[in-house]
Scaffold this active site. Structure first.
Site, short mmCIF file in Angstrom:
data_model
loop_
_atom_site.label_atom_id
_atom_site.label_comp_id
_atom_site.label_asym_id
_atom_site.label_seq_id
_atom_site.Cartn_x
_atom_site.Cartn_y
_atom_site.Cartn_z
N PRO A 55 1.06 -1.15 0.19
CA PRO A 55 -0.20 -0.09 0.29
C PRO A 55 0.93 1.15 -0.16
O PRO A 55 1.62 2.16 0.97
CB PRO A 55 -0.80 -0.14 1.12
CG PRO A 55 0.23 -1.15 1.93
CD PRO A 55 0.71 -1.88 1.42
N ASP A 96 5.97 2.39 2.62
CA ASP A 96 4.94 1.38 2.84
C ASP A 96 4.24 1.58 3.65
O ASP A 96 5.01 1.53 4.68
CB ASP A 96 5.73 0.18 2.75
CG ASP A 96 5.07 -1.36 2.45
OD1 ASP A 96 3.53 -1.24 3.17
OD2 ASP A 96 5.36 -2.33 2.41
N HIS A 97 2.86 1.53 3.52
CA HIS A 97 2.17 1.98 5.29
C HIS A 97 1.96 1.04 5.97
O HIS A 97 1.32 1.60 6.77
CB HIS A 97 0.87 2.27 4.19
CG HIS A 97 -0.14 3.65 5.39
ND1 HIS A 97 0.83 4.15 6.58
CD2 HIS A 97 -0.95 4.80 5.14
CE1 HIS A 97 -0.20 4.97 6.95
NE2 HIS A 97 -1.14 5.45 5.41
N ARG A 98 2.04 0.12 5.32
CA ARG A 98 2.44 -1.33 6.07
C ARG A 98 3.29 -0.94 7.26
O ARG A 98 3.28 -1.81 7.98
CB ARG A 98 2.26 -3.03 5.63
CG ARG A 98 0.97 -3.14 4.77
CD ARG A 98 1.83 -4.54 4.15
NE ARG A 98 2.99 -4.44 3.36
CZ ARG A 98 3.47 -4.96 2.48
NH1 ARG A 98 2.46 -6.26 2.02
NH2 ARG A 98 4.51 -4.97 1.51
N VAL A 109 5.54 1.91 7.24
CA VAL A 109 5.62 3.21 7.84
C VAL A 109 4.08 3.68 8.09
O VAL A 109 3.44 4.15 6.59
CB VAL A 109 6.01 4.17 6.92
CG1 VAL A 109 6.52 5.59 7.13
CG2 VAL A 109 7.64 3.36 6.76
#
Length: 432
Positions: free
Chosen positions: A226, A402-404, A406
């Protein structure tokens, strides 16, 4: 085996790294009848990662080149046979029948189990022991780099008939495309027809191994992680002045100093303050893997496509050593000499789209990494400085993450730190 019979030594295509299943013969450096020594480079191969030189592991006289340039060969295939020097002229003993071949890993032993293989782009040339399968070294050849030769083969262009336009008398990709367009056949008219040229509306160019690998990796990254991208516009006038001073500094003699160097340094500064950005996501275990070393990737546009070699342990380098490493890394990539080791193990990436005059963009993560920083074009813009609107050197930075791994806070703090350093590089000294 009798005294008058000899078994040739066979050199098989090795796995040069990361479990590759095949590679393309890009260029032969020897021909049939040439004498080779142990460790001599006999050919260059193009993998999905890099262009690699292959040294032969024994000495003798080249008896046979099994595949012409441009052929995709499976790992474990015999690509060249060599006769011992003392056996030249002796009749050859027919090779023993081989068991069903399996791809091999590093070295020459067979793998424990077969692996799936991509179809070859071209069938191997028939093996004719006494006749060369490719031009013998010493034959006059047109000057062209391996990627240009490959393009010529793909388009069916005879390089011997192409007029070179390169600075050093070499043939460029555009020369090949022009020759291909001029060589497009037109239908032969009958007596009742006028000769009308057939318009060419498109040209199809087979994708190189690097472009195919890049396409797969970017698709996997774009849809597997993501992405979030944040932007900041910053006054970098002081950074540009520092770049000019460093270019005159004896410590940086012989290396290229550019704003990219200080952008890299600024990112390393941010990583030191926020080490959580230097991480990867373990999907199988559902874990965040924090990396203790920064292998900083630099996106480089090359004739073979986009490559992202990385500077190992970049966090430990002084600014002069970082400049030298950056300069050498980019030069090696553009010359097509990047090795698989240079491309593996990256943790963060910087891409300089400003060199193309682009203000900003939304970069896609290099697979397995948590963030990528894009440096936009630097140029004069009206800016409020000390209460007045004056022209200043300004750029826009973009950070994709990467929103997983950060969240918005961490990503924002990292980008803000990079911007703060580029606005006032004295922070590097005052904050360590």
């Amino acid at each position: 085996m009798t005294d008058t019979m000899v078994r040739y030594q066979e050199f098989r295509l090795p796995d040069v790294g990361e479990g590759l299943q095949d590679a393309e013969i890009a260029r032969w450096h020897v021909g049939v009848g040439d004498t080779v020594t142990d460790g001599q480079v006999v050919c260059e191969i193009e993998t999905a990662k890099a262009m690699v030189e292959l040294p032969v592991p024994f000495a003798g006289v080249v008896r046979e080149l099994r595949f012409p340039e441009g052929t995709t060969v499976d790992v474990g295939e015999v690509i060249i046979t060599v006769a011992p020097p003392e056996a030249v002229g002796a009749p050859a003993e027919p090779p023993a029948a081989e068991p069903a071949r399996q791809p091999v890993l590093v070295g020459y032993g067979a793998a424990a189990a077969p692996t799936s293989r991509r179809p070859r782009r071209q069938a191997p040339a028939p093996a004719v022991p006494a006749a060369p399968a490719v031009p013998v070294r010493g034959t006059e050849r047109a000057m062209a780099k391996p990627p240009v030769r490959k393009l010529a083969r793909d388009l069916g262009v005879d390089l011997g008939r192409v007029r070179p336009s390169g600075r050093h008398g070499d043939i460029t990709r555009e020369d090949v495309r022009t020759a291909a367009a001029e060589a497009v056949p037109v239908p032969v008219p009958t007596e009742s027809q006028e000769q009308v040229p057939v318009p060419v509306h498109e040209t199809r160019i087979p994708a190189s191994a690097v472009r195919k690998a890049t396409a797969r990796a970017m698709t996997e990254s774009a849809f597997g992680a993501p992405h979030v991208t944040e932007f900041v516009t910053v006054d970098v006038t002081r950074t540009m002045k520092l770049v000019e001073r460093l270019r005159k500094d004896p410590e940086f003699a012989g290396v290229r100093v550019s704003p990219l160097l200080l952008a890299v340094r600024a990112l390393l500064f941010a990583v030191r303050r926020h080490p959580e950005i230097n991480a990867s996501w373990d999907e199988e275990r559902q874990e965040i893997v924090l990396k203790h070393r920064v292998n900083l990737g630099i996106a480089a546009a090359t004739p073979r496509g986009l490559l992202v070699p990385n500077i190992k342990d970049a966090q430990s380098l002084s600014l002069p050593r970082l400049a030298a490493a950056l300069d050498g890394l980019v030069t090696t990539a553009r010359e097509g000499r990047t090795t698989p080791a240079d491309l593996g193990g990256g943790t963060l990436t910087v891409t300089n789209i400003g060199v193309f005059g682009i203000d900003t963009g939304t970069p896609i993560l290099n697979p397995g990494e948590a963030a990528i920083l894009a440096l936009g074009a630097i140029g004069p813009r009206p800016w409020v400085h000390r209460g007045e609107v004056v022209p200043r050197q300004v750029t826009t930075l973009a950070l994709s993450f990467d929103h997983r791994l950060v969240d918005g806070e961490l990503g924002s703090r990292v980008l803000a730190d990079v911007a703060a350093v580029l606005h006032d590089p004295r922070r590097l000294a005052t904050h360590g």
